[in-house]
Write an enzyme that holds these catalytic residues in place. Structure first.
Site, short mmCIF file in Angstrom:
data_model
loop_
_atom_site.label_atom_id
_atom_site.label_comp_id
_atom_site.label_asym_id
_atom_site.label_seq_id
_atom_site.Cartn_x
_atom_site.Cartn_y
_atom_site.Cartn_z
N SER A 52 0.85 -1.20 0.00
CA SER A 52 0.00 0.00 0.00
C SER A 52 0.88 1.25 0.00
O SER A 52 1.64 1.45 -0.95
CB SER A 52 -0.96 -0.04 1.19
OG SER A 52 -1.98 0.92 1.06
N ASP B 258 -9.17 -4.71 -6.02
CA ASP B 258 -8.81 -3.78 -4.94
C ASP B 258 -9.70 -2.55 -5.02
O ASP B 258 -9.54 -1.71 -5.90
CB ASP B 258 -7.33 -3.41 -5.08
CG ASP B 258 -6.78 -2.70 -3.85
OD1 ASP B 258 -7.56 -2.06 -3.14
OD2 ASP B 258 -5.55 -2.77 -3.63
N HIS C 153 -7.69 -5.30 -1.40
CA HIS C 153 -6.42 -4.69 -0.98
C HIS C 153 -5.61 -5.59 -0.05
O HIS C 153 -4.39 -5.50 -0.01
CB HIS C 153 -6.72 -3.35 -0.28
CG HIS C 153 -5.54 -2.46 -0.13
ND1 HIS C 153 -4.74 -2.08 -1.20
CD2 HIS C 153 -5.01 -1.85 0.96
CE1 HIS C 153 -3.77 -1.28 -0.76
NE2 HIS C 153 -3.91 -1.13 0.53
#
Length: 727
Positions: free
Chosen positions: A597, A672, A704
């Protein structure tokens, strides 16, 4: 050149003289141990619910495959009886909640996740007096069912509308009628509020149960984002409203529904509609609804008091900043009874502290102060005039529980044990449950009184402690070092169990690095930490450094990256690589970095900008341009792309693809909903234009977290192989 021995000195108090049991026959930590067996995972105490009589609390336990709600005596810490037995009901529920007089309970089963915090489920109403048991809405899945304080009704959200049911008759009342997918949401947060303001439920009962305050989201003008979902002959599009930086947000309004009259009153929060209204609180009675309002750039936070009958509001308190007022780190708000005002937190003096205000917004006093942060305002005991909170006072790497007088005096440390403490306190403030751990101690859950005196240990994880003695590992050791501008950064090292300082080892840096985050903590690790232990067992040194912009160290450190995300963070990660690479046992030609991320964003930048230092990078689900990310998070730290285009582009990995050298593995889930697969697609497209060869892997339909079924095993096996082959 700094010497390794000096490296550890500033944090020598954090058990840097580890001596784990390493017998010749001790087992190496394997990847299967970490991912499939989860040998590191501690047992926890789940579903804590304090009971109103002050003598008991309840907890959720699993027995014979069924859930039970058990009652536990606070004086002894012993289980006294089973209140709800899932086996007898034939129901395996995963959550529960009592009404205020504890005569009824809502049981939640068949929970279906929507996004990170939002769910829908089948809700069951269980009467503890009669043991009658029935489903709400005939078993249809609904969201956020909540029993009223007067014990007569239950409110919930279904198909974007707010409803309530009268418990005595089963009569259902529909409060709103305009709810529609990707258009209007009533009582349930939209995607961006849920993700960035940490909320899903968006309604609250008044203290007497006569009113429902709710937030309405008009998403009609928010751009629609589409993801293709694979697995059928003709893949389907999944569409939802997602406001990217600089784009249109939902128009949000607050309403109060009166159950007696059936009328709904709009709260007049101002003429400006391009704002955020992320919190509503009833201020102790039915006469005041408190509202938090933020402007679009989030550099002004207003506390408003609304009259729920007329809709008129009064400005009580305003806080402004040259950077941002971060709701996620200031969302502490406690009303005091008898018109004694409220407590909240602020970074006004450079560190987050607790302030007492009267109901007119005048500051009564600053209750805590010092060069440390209050990380959670836990509660207020008015009888004894004590405030309870968690803070970083002992170390920014730890969290400890304190009480202090309402007058700001007589502060007491209630959890002296070194490590990271998490607290659940009883409503009468006589007891608290402390769940704490350190790098050498798995999670310990225990019951204590308000003076910090131990009543009993609830979960000691002795089995885990004994199990870990069978394995050869070296716990994290902490260090700090100065960057070229003199900024001290904190980090940790994980070395091989058979570490030999005369040998050369490859180094893998782990990074997240986003605003307000912290990875360098004195706590028992999760899956990623124990994957690092596996890598250490395979002969790697793993390190992590919290760069500028991360949390726990005050406003100036956290806000230093404002309007230029990626710049200082990358400098600090490269400084860490240079510093650690100077150690005689680190092979400077084999330094890598990985992250997920924000960490994927950072690892991409570090390899591209710092290719002379970094040779290999793994980037999982990265942001490749902040133009592709949501309004609330991105604009908080960068303003809008219209106001600050350079802040968006100068440190986008897409802007630096021509610098790429070395080994680069890019991983993303196509489903995601948070950091869209679009980020990796656009990055790969730029790499193609720059004639750069990279390794990529995508996970169909995974979100995600890239998990489910065999996914985690596949992912970590791939990353392990990539590190072994390229570092």
């Amino acid at each position: 050149m700094l010497q390794p021995l000096k490296l550890l000195a500033p944090f020598s108090f954090l058990w840097l003289t580890f001596s784990p049991v390493i017998a010749q026959e001790a087992k190496k930590i394997s990847l299967e141990d970490v991912i499939k067996k989860e040998i590191h995972r501690p047992e926890t105490v789940n579903g804590i619910n304090w009971m109103k009589d002050g003598r008991y609390y309840t907890a959720l336990k699993k027995r014979e495959g069924f859930s039970q709600v058990v009652q536990i005596n606070l004086e002894t810490g012993k289980e006294s009886r089973i209140l709800i037995d899932g086996k007898e009901l034939g129901l395996n529920f995963s959550n529960y909640a009592f009404n205020p007089d504890e005569s009824m309970a809502l049981l939640e089963s068949e929970v279906e996740s929507i996004y990170r915090r939002s769910t829908k489920a089948v809700f069951h109403l269980f009467d503890l007096r009669t043991e009658q048991f029935r489903q709400l809405e005939n078993g249809e899945k609904i969201s956020y069912a909540s029993l009223s304080p007067d014990n007569t009704r239950v409110a919930y959200v279904k198909e974007n509308n707010l409803f309530y049911e009268v418990l005595s008759s089963g009569k259902k009342v529909q409060v709103t009628f305009d709810g529609e997918s990707n258009s209007i949401r009533n009582g349930a947060a939209d995607w961006v509020y849920e993700e960035e303001f940490s909320m899903a439920k968006a309604f609250e009962w008044s203290p007497d149960g006569s009113k429902l305050a709710f937030i309405r989201f008009d998403e009609q003008e928010v751009p629609l984002f589409s993801m293709q979902m694979w697995g059928t002959l003709y893949p389907k599009n999944y569409e939802f409203k997602y406001p990217k930086a600089g784009e249109k947000n939902a128009e949000v309004s607050i309403h109060v529904y009166d159950l007696d009259s059936g009328d709904t009153q709009l709260i007049h929060t101002g003429e400006e509609t391009d704002i955020y209204l992320p919190r509503i609180y009833w201020a102790g009675d039915n006469s005041i609804l408190a509202i938090i309002r933020l402007n679009r750039l989030q550099n002004q936070k207003d506390i408003l008091f609304a009259n729920p009958t007329t809709g008129n509001v009064k400005m009580i308190l305003t806080e402004t900043s040259e950077t941002y007022v971060d709701l996620n780190y200031n969302d502490h708000f406690i009303f005091l009874p008898d018109n004694k005002g409220f407590l909240t937190t602020s970074e006004n003096d450079g560190f987050k502290h607790i302030y007492h205000y009267d109901l007119e917004g005048n500051m009564v006093r600053q209750i805590t102060d010092g060069n440390w942060e209050v990380t959670e305002l836990v509660g207020v005991d008015l009888n004894n005039k004590r405030v309870f909170f968690l803070s970083t006072e002992i170390s920014p790497l730890e969290r400890h529980f304190y009480s202090i007088g309402m007058n700001g005096r007589n502060k007491q440390l209630l959890t002296p044990e070194r490590g990271t403490h998490s607290i659940r306190m009883s409503p009468d403030h006589r007891f608290f449950i402390d769940a704490y751990s350190s790098v050498t101690k798995p999670l310990l859950s225990r019951l204590l009184d308000s003076k910090g005196r131990l009543i009993t240990n609830l979960e000691e994880n002795k089995v885990l402690e004994i199990r870990m003695q069978d394995y050869s590992f070296r716990p994290k050791t902490f260090f700090s070092f100065p960057t070229t501008d003199g900024t001290e950064l904190n980090g940790y090292l994980v070395q091989p169990a058979d570490f030999d300082p005369s040998k050369k080892y490859p180094l893998l840096l782990y990074v997240y690095g986003g605003p307000g985050s912290q990875n360098v903590m004195n706590s028992w690790g999760g899956t990623r930490d124990w994957w690092h232990q596996h890598l250490a067992a395979e002969g790697y040194v793993v390190a992590c450094v919290d760069n500028r912009g991360t949390g726990g160290r005050g406003r100036a450190f956290k806000h230093s990256t404002y309007a230029q995300l990626g710049k200082l963070e990358t400098q600090d990660q490269l400084a860490a690589a240079s510093y650690l690479g100077s150690f005689p046992y680190i092979d400077q030609e084999r330094i890598g970095i990985w992250g997920w991320s924000y960490g994927g964003y950072m690892s991409s930048l570090a390899l591209m900008i710092g290719h002379d230092l970094i040779k290999t990078a793994i980037s999982v689900a990265p942001v490749s341009s902040w133009r592709y990310y949501d309004t609330i998070y991105t604009e908080r730290y960068l303003q809008t792309p219209q106001l600050n285009p350079e802040g968006y582009d100068d440190f986008s990995p897409i802007s630096h693809v021509d610098k790429l050298k070395g080994n680069f593995l890019l991983i993303h889930g196509t489903g995601d909903d948070n950091v869209h697969f679009q980020n990796s697609v656009e990055l790969v497209d730029a790499l193609i234009s720059a004639d750069k060869q990279v390794d990529t892997f995508y996970y169909p339909n995974r979100n995600h977290g890239i998990s489910g079924g065999n996914t985690s095993w596949h992912l970590y096996q791939m990353m392990t192989d990539y590190i072994k082959n390229n570092l």
